[in-house]
Scaffold this motif. Structure first.
Motif, PDB file in Angstrom:
ATOM      1  N   ARG A  64      39.921  47.787  47.793  1.00 23.69           N
ATOM      2  CA  ARG A  64      40.313  48.414  46.519  1.00 23.69           C
ATOM      3  C   ARG A  64      41.370  47.577  45.795  1.00 23.69           C
ATOM      4  O   ARG A  64      41.308  47.398  44.580  1.00 23.69           O
ATOM      5  CB  ARG A  64      40.832  49.831  46.756  1.00 23.69           C
ATOM      6  N   ILE A  65      42.336  47.077  46.547  1.00 22.92           N
ATOM      7  CA  ILE A  65      43.381  46.241  45.947  1.00 22.92           C
ATOM      8  C   ILE A  65      42.752  44.971  45.356  1.00 22.92           C
ATOM      9  O   ILE A  65      43.075  44.583  44.232  1.00 22.92           O
ATOM     10  CB  ILE A  65      44.470  45.886  46.980  1.00 22.92           C
ATOM     11  N   ALA A  66      41.867  44.339  46.112  1.00 24.67           N
ATOM     12  CA  ALA A  66      41.195  43.134  45.616  1.00 24.67           C
ATOM     13  C   ALA A  66      40.415  43.448  44.344  1.00 24.67           C
ATOM     14  O   ALA A  66      40.455  42.679  43.375  1.00 24.67           O
ATOM     15  CB  ALA A  66      40.281  42.561  46.695  1.00 24.67           C
ATOM     16  N   GLY A  67      39.733  44.577  44.320  1.00 27.71           N
ATOM     17  CA  GLY A  67      38.989  44.972  43.127  1.00 27.71           C
ATOM     18  C   GLY A  67      39.896  45.218  41.944  1.00 27.71           C
ATOM     19  O   GLY A  67      39.591  44.808  40.815  1.00 27.71           O
ATOM     20  N   ARG A  68      41.018  45.869  42.198  1.00 27.15           N
ATOM     21  CA  ARG A  68      41.989  46.142  41.134  1.00 27.15           C
ATOM     22  C   ARG A  68      42.531  44.840  40.544  1.00 27.15           C
ATOM     23  O   ARG A  68      42.807  44.749  39.359  1.00 27.15           O
ATOM     24  CB  ARG A  68      43.121  47.001  41.700  1.00 27.15           C
ATOM     25  N   ARG A  69      42.660  43.825  41.383  1.00 24.49           N
ATOM     26  CA  ARG A  69      43.166  42.516  40.943  1.00 24.49           C
ATOM     27  C   ARG A  69      42.044  41.569  40.524  1.00 24.49           C
ATOM     28  O   ARG A  69      42.302  40.412  40.203  1.00 24.49           O
ATOM     29  CB  ARG A  69      43.993  41.884  42.064  1.00 24.49           C
ATOM     30  N   ASP A  70      40.820  42.055  40.578  1.00 21.95           N
ATOM     31  CA  ASP A  70      39.639  41.275  40.198  1.00 21.95           C
ATOM     32  C   ASP A  70      39.527  39.993  41.028  1.00 21.95           C
ATOM     33  O   ASP A  70      39.293  38.906  40.499  1.00 21.95           O
ATOM     34  CB  ASP A  70      39.663  40.962  38.692  1.00 21.95           C
ATOM     35  N   LEU A  71      39.732  40.137  42.343  1.00 17.60           N
ATOM     36  CA  LEU A  71      39.638  39.016  43.273  1.00 17.60           C
ATOM     37  C   LEU A  71      38.591  39.308  44.339  1.00 17.60           C
ATOM     38  O   LEU A  71      38.475  40.459  44.787  1.00 17.60           O
ATOM     39  CB  LEU A  71      40.968  38.795  43.998  1.00 17.60           C
ATOM     40  N   PRO A  72      37.874  38.299  44.799  1.00 20.75           N
ATOM     41  CA  PRO A  72      37.030  38.489  45.983  1.00 20.75           C
ATOM     42  C   PRO A  72      37.922  38.785  47.189  1.00 20.75           C
ATOM     43  O   PRO A  72      39.069  38.313  47.252  1.00 20.75           O
ATOM     44  CB  PRO A  72      36.324  37.150  46.152  1.00 20.75           C
ATOM     45  N   ILE A  73      37.417  39.543  48.125  1.00 20.97           N
ATOM     46  CA  ILE A  73      38.215  39.919  49.300  1.00 20.97           C
ATOM     47  C   ILE A  73      38.700  38.673  50.051  1.00 20.97           C
ATOM     48  O   ILE A  73      39.830  38.628  50.530  1.00 20.97           O
ATOM     49  CB  ILE A  73      37.447  40.883  50.223  1.00 20.97           C
ATOM     50  N   ALA A  74      37.852  37.640  50.135  1.00 17.49           N
ATOM     51  CA  ALA A  74      38.262  36.416  50.840  1.00 17.49           C
ATOM     52  C   ALA A  74      39.447  35.743  50.143  1.00 17.49           C
ATOM     53  O   ALA A  74      40.337  35.217  50.804  1.00 17.49           O
ATOM     54  CB  ALA A  74      37.082  35.448  50.945  1.00 17.49           C
ATOM     55  N   ALA A  75      39.469  35.777  48.823  1.00 17.41           N
ATOM     56  CA  ALA A  75      40.601  35.195  48.085  1.00 17.41           C
ATOM     57  C   ALA A  75      41.869  36.001  48.332  1.00 17.41           C
ATOM     58  O   ALA A  75      42.958  35.425  48.482  1.00 17.41           O
ATOM     59  CB  ALA A  75      40.284  35.136  46.594  1.00 17.41           C
ATOM     60  N   MET A  76      41.740  37.323  48.386  1.00 18.70           N
ATOM     61  CA  MET A  76      42.900  38.177  48.662  1.00 18.70           C
ATOM     62  C   MET A  76      43.450  37.862  50.055  1.00 18.70           C
ATOM     63  O   MET A  76      44.658  37.711  50.242  1.00 18.70           O
ATOM     64  CB  MET A  76      42.505  39.653  48.555  1.00 18.70           C
ATOM     65  N   ILE A  77      42.564  37.734  51.022  1.00 19.86           N
ATOM     66  CA  ILE A  77      42.989  37.436  52.392  1.00 19.86           C
ATOM     67  C   ILE A  77      43.620  36.049  52.457  1.00 19.86           C
ATOM     68  O   ILE A  77      44.625  35.844  53.149  1.00 19.86           O
ATOM     69  CB  ILE A  77      41.814  37.587  53.369  1.00 19.86           C
ATOM     70  N   ALA A  78      43.075  35.083  51.727  1.00 19.05           N
ATOM     71  CA  ALA A  78      43.664  33.738  51.703  1.00 19.05           C
ATOM     72  C   ALA A  78      45.078  33.784  51.135  1.00 19.05           C
ATOM     73  O   ALA A  78      45.978  33.097  51.644  1.00 19.05           O
ATOM     74  CB  ALA A  78      42.783  32.791  50.888  1.00 19.05           C
TER      75      ALA A  78
END
Length: 73
Positions: A28-42
């Motif tokens: 949800r956080i990644a979606g809110r920030r318009d980022l792929p989950i892998a980018a958020m984890i990176a």
């Protein structure tokens, strides 16, 4: 339930083990920030203390986000 998941970050595969609720909130956080989950984890991986494992860093990131949003209410 803790689930082991594989993700590719910075060009290499790694696995993380987090509970479903943390994973769902991270998505949800990644979606809110318009980022792929892998980018958020990176991003989390790059910012974490080397003494903290990635799964724990993800949990702390999700907690910090939840607390920040709660404080804004």
């Amino acid at each position: 339930m803790i689930v082991k998941r594989s993700v590719a970050i910075s060009g290499h595969a790694t696995s993380i083990s987090v509970e479903d609720r943390f994973w769902d909130e991270l998505r949800r956080i990644a979606g809110r920030r318009d980022l792929p989950i892998a980018a958020m984890i990176a991003d989390i991986d790059a910012a974490r203390d080397p003494a903290t494992n990635l799964s724990s860093a993800i949990r702390l990131f999700v907690l910090d986000d939840a607390l920040a949003h709660r404080a804004g209410d």
